[in-house]
Enzyme design. Sequence first.
Site, PDB file in Angstrom:
ATOM      1  N   ASP A  46      -9.298   2.855   0.030  1.00 10.83           N
ATOM      2  CA  ASP A  46     -10.306   3.923  -0.040  1.00 10.83           C
ATOM      3  C   ASP A  46     -11.656   3.354  -0.472  1.00 10.83           C
ATOM      4  OD1 ASP A  46      -9.703   3.514  -2.700  1.00 10.83           O
ATOM      5  OD2 ASP A  46      -9.366   5.633  -3.186  1.00 10.83           O
ATOM      6  N   SER A  47     -11.717   2.031  -0.675  1.00  6.33           N
ATOM      7  CA  SER A  47     -13.003   1.360  -0.867  1.00  6.33           C
ATOM      8  C   SER A  47     -13.900   1.609   0.337  1.00  6.33           C
ATOM      9  CB  SER A  47     -12.799  -0.145  -1.077  1.00  6.33           C
ATOM     10  OG  SER A  47     -11.950  -0.676  -0.075  1.00  6.33           O
ATOM     11  N   ASP A  85      -4.368   3.696   1.644  1.00  5.56           N
ATOM     12  CA  ASP A  85      -4.671   4.237   0.325  1.00  5.56           C
ATOM     13  C   ASP A  85      -4.694   5.758   0.381  1.00  5.56           C
ATOM     14  OD1 ASP A  85      -5.130   3.185  -2.177  1.00  5.56           O
ATOM     15  OD2 ASP A  85      -7.116   2.391  -1.663  1.00  5.56           O
ATOM     16  N   LYS A 115      -0.484   3.619  -0.697  1.00  3.16           N
ATOM     17  CA  LYS A 115      -0.768   3.116  -2.047  1.00  3.16           C
ATOM     18  C   LYS A 115      -1.271   4.267  -2.905  1.00  3.16           C
ATOM     19  CE  LYS A 115      -4.425   0.296  -3.046  1.00  3.16           C
ATOM     20  NZ  LYS A 115      -5.218   1.091  -4.011  1.00  3.16           N
ATOM     21  N   GLU A 117      -2.745   5.183  -6.950  1.00  5.96           N
ATOM     22  CA  GLU A 117      -3.241   4.620  -8.215  1.00  5.96           C
ATOM     23  C   GLU A 117      -2.542   5.285  -9.398  1.00  5.96           C
ATOM     24  OE1 GLU A 117      -7.502   4.719  -8.565  1.00  5.96           O
ATOM     25  OE2 GLU A 117      -7.796   3.579  -6.712  1.00  5.96           O
ATOM     26  N   GLU A 184      -5.338  -4.825 -10.713  1.00  5.73           N
ATOM     27  CA  GLU A 184      -6.779  -5.009 -10.492  1.00  5.73           C
ATOM     28  C   GLU A 184      -7.492  -5.275 -11.808  1.00  5.73           C
ATOM     29  OE1 GLU A 184      -8.781  -2.292  -7.867  1.00  5.73           O
ATOM     30  OE2 GLU A 184     -10.763  -3.077  -8.428  1.00  5.73           O
TER      31      GLU A 184
HETATM   32  O1  KIV Z   1      -9.560   0.535  -2.019  1.00  2.00           O
HETATM   33  C1  KIV Z   1      -9.318  -0.679  -2.054  1.00  2.00           C
HETATM   34  O2  KIV Z   1      -9.821  -1.474  -1.257  1.00  2.00           O
HETATM   35  C2  KIV Z   1      -8.387  -1.137  -3.075  1.00  2.00           C
HETATM   36  C3  KIV Z   1      -8.349  -2.609  -3.351  1.00  2.00           C
HETATM   37  C4  KIV Z   1      -9.546  -2.957  -4.147  1.00  2.00           C
HETATM   38  C5  KIV Z   1      -7.088  -3.009  -4.020  1.00  2.00           C
HETATM   39  O3  KIV Z   1      -7.738  -0.357  -3.689  1.00  2.00           O
END
Ligand code: KIV
Length: 267
Positions: A46-47, A85, A115, A117, A184
């Site tokens: 989600d970056s 994510d 994924k 968090e 992280e």
């Molecule tokens: O959103 C993302 O790219 C991430 C990585 C930084 C692990 O969660």
Amino acid sequence: MSKKLTVPDIIEMKKEGRKISMMTAYDYPTGMFIEKAGINTILVGDSLAMTVLGYEGTIPVTVDEMIHHTKAGARGAKNPFIIADMPFGSYNTTEEKAIDNASRFLKEGMADAVKLEGGTEMAGITRAVVDAGIPVLGHIGLTPQTVAQLGGYKVQGRGEERAQKLMEDAKALEDAGAFGVVLECIPLGLAGEITEAIGIPTIGIGAGVHCDGQVLVYNDVMGLFDKFTPKFVKPYADLGDQILKALEQFKKEVEEEVFPGEEYSFK
Ligand code: KIV
């Protein structure tokens, strides 16, 4: 042609001491490059909220937006194992909502896993999603979706109590059925201890060399995002600079009628 990894393959890699390389991808060409480079796992992080969509943080990105980009990345990368994510608000509410949204990533997004968090507090949700047949990668330490609660983008797990909490988080996610956990921005010694203590792979980002694998954000690695660069990012290329130079050259050549020359024109 190499074959797509499965969850047991990924866990086996830890047992055999084979490092896992993971790169973020948000679109078709990046998926293709990652596959060609032989990187076998992709995170549609989600970056992308910041690196591709221009948001200030990860909170605003929606499930629909994430699915759109997951599908694009997956179309470019047939073999890599694709982890999507789940955005803020799509899993951290009820188990039912988490399962429904996670299912969409597999059905519509062509992802192989999701994924989430969070540590101990997300163990119940993780268990529910895994029990619904959806592989889950955990993510602890610096969790960008809750960065305000953590007091900013800084190293996590310093001090006995905080280190202990991260160790408990990792174990809780393993017990909940996660197939791996992203660590992280935590000190490398602590990351090494967590890696030793659990049977599922740790994927580090700013967590040192002892993790079972490493992940980085593509746009950081390629010099395509310059709003901020964390200490743990190694730039492997400066594409931003090359793109800028190419665009400036194009503009100049158009203005000076150098482009299109005869070789780019029809008679
Ligand atoms: O959103 C993302 O790219 C991430 C990585 C930084 C692990 O969660």
